[in-house]
Design a protein around this motif. Sequence first.
Motif, PDB file in Angstrom:
ATOM      1  N   GLU A 181       0.833  -1.202   0.000  1.00  0.00           N
ATOM      2  CA  GLU A 181       0.000   0.000   0.000  1.00  0.00           C
ATOM      3  C   GLU A 181       0.865   1.248   0.000  1.00  0.00           C
ATOM      4  N   ARG A 182       2.006   1.171   0.688  1.00  0.00           N
ATOM      5  CA  ARG A 182       2.921   2.304   0.708  1.00  0.00           C
ATOM      6  C   ARG A 182       3.450   2.606  -0.689  1.00  0.00           C
ATOM      7  N   TYR A 184       2.002   1.316  -3.804  1.00  0.00           N
ATOM      8  CA  TYR A 184       1.025   1.392  -4.887  1.00  0.00           C
ATOM      9  C   TYR A 184      -0.246   2.154  -4.529  1.00  0.00           C
ATOM     10  N   GLY A 185      -0.453   2.431  -3.257  1.00  0.00           N
ATOM     11  CA  GLY A 185      -1.591   3.254  -2.857  1.00  0.00           C
ATOM     12  C   GLY A 185      -2.942   2.700  -3.294  1.00  0.00           C
ATOM     13  N   HIS A 186      -3.686   3.494  -4.078  1.00  0.00           N
ATOM     14  CA  HIS A 186      -5.041   3.133  -4.472  1.00  0.00           C
ATOM     15  C   HIS A 186      -5.078   1.828  -5.253  1.00  0.00           C
ATOM     16  N   ALA A 187      -4.091   1.570  -6.086  1.00  0.00           N
ATOM     17  CA  ALA A 187      -4.070   0.340  -6.882  1.00  0.00           C
ATOM     18  C   ALA A 187      -4.066  -0.886  -5.975  1.00  0.00           C
ATOM     19  N   ARG A 189      -5.164  -0.911  -2.779  1.00  0.00           N
ATOM     20  CA  ARG A 189      -6.442  -0.949  -2.056  1.00  0.00           C
ATOM     21  C   ARG A 189      -7.537  -1.545  -2.930  1.00  0.00           C
ATOM     22  N   ASP A 190      -7.469  -1.272  -4.220  1.00  0.00           N
ATOM     23  CA  ASP A 190      -8.427  -1.871  -5.148  1.00  0.00           C
ATOM     24  C   ASP A 190      -8.224  -3.381  -5.235  1.00  0.00           C
ATOM     25  N   LYS A 192      -6.891  -5.257  -2.904  1.00  0.00           N
ATOM     26  CA  LYS A 192      -7.296  -5.800  -1.606  1.00  0.00           C
ATOM     27  C   LYS A 192      -8.801  -6.003  -1.534  1.00  0.00           C
TER      28      LYS A 192
END
Length: 246
Positions: A181-182, A184-187, A189-190, A192
């Motif tokens: 998450e650190r 790729y961030g939103h990618a 979370r999507d 996940k």
Amino acid sequence: MSPPLFSHWLPGLAPYRSHAIMLGMILGFACAHSGLAYLRPWGEAWLGARLYRLFFVLVSLSLAPLLLIYFSNHCYDGVILWNLQAVPGIHTTVVLLSALSFFFLYPATFNVLEIVALRQPEIHLFTTGIIRLTRHPQLVGQLIWCVAHSLWIGSSFMLVTSLGLVAYHLFAVWHGDYRLERKYGHAFRDLKARTSVIPGLAILQGRQQLYPREFLRWAYLGVLSFVVILYAFHPQLVSAASRVAW
């Protein structure tokens, strides 16, 4: 020779000394492996991606054999809690489960050239294949391995080792998600939201579906070859480990 301090003060726990040592070794491996993974951005900035990967692999490959040798030499320590070795079919079950565990344990073989730094190492956001089944295949593989070996080795040492290994991999689930998450961030979370840690749960919930063709990869042939070789030479490996006075 005077008795070890451990035995002198806690004579009742002396037979379980190896249990504590094994947990300490697992903790040491966890700190080294996950710690170096966490420090990867700084390490790569300092040493470069390839050199840091070689350092990471060297540390892991140095510690892993120590764990395996100690486990092999002490796996029947402590109390025998159960003995299922005479149960019909148990040997075949253990062999098949152990083999299956390696197909979950080593998804990184998809990028073997990066492991040895022949190709520029990267942090990948895998979204297909086994990730559709479980987002953390190494946890699943470790669970299967522990169940298989616990069926065959019903000792308190085996139980403690399994609990230690599973505890580390549960931490690795959180740690791995944090690092992805650190980066790729939103990618991530999507991803996940579309996957699950529990095998098949996302599929049952309709958030994911499997595509068998995604499993037709040369890496799986490599894992299969490794499993066959490991099974063939398992007695020799155990014998070699027994000659290490540790």
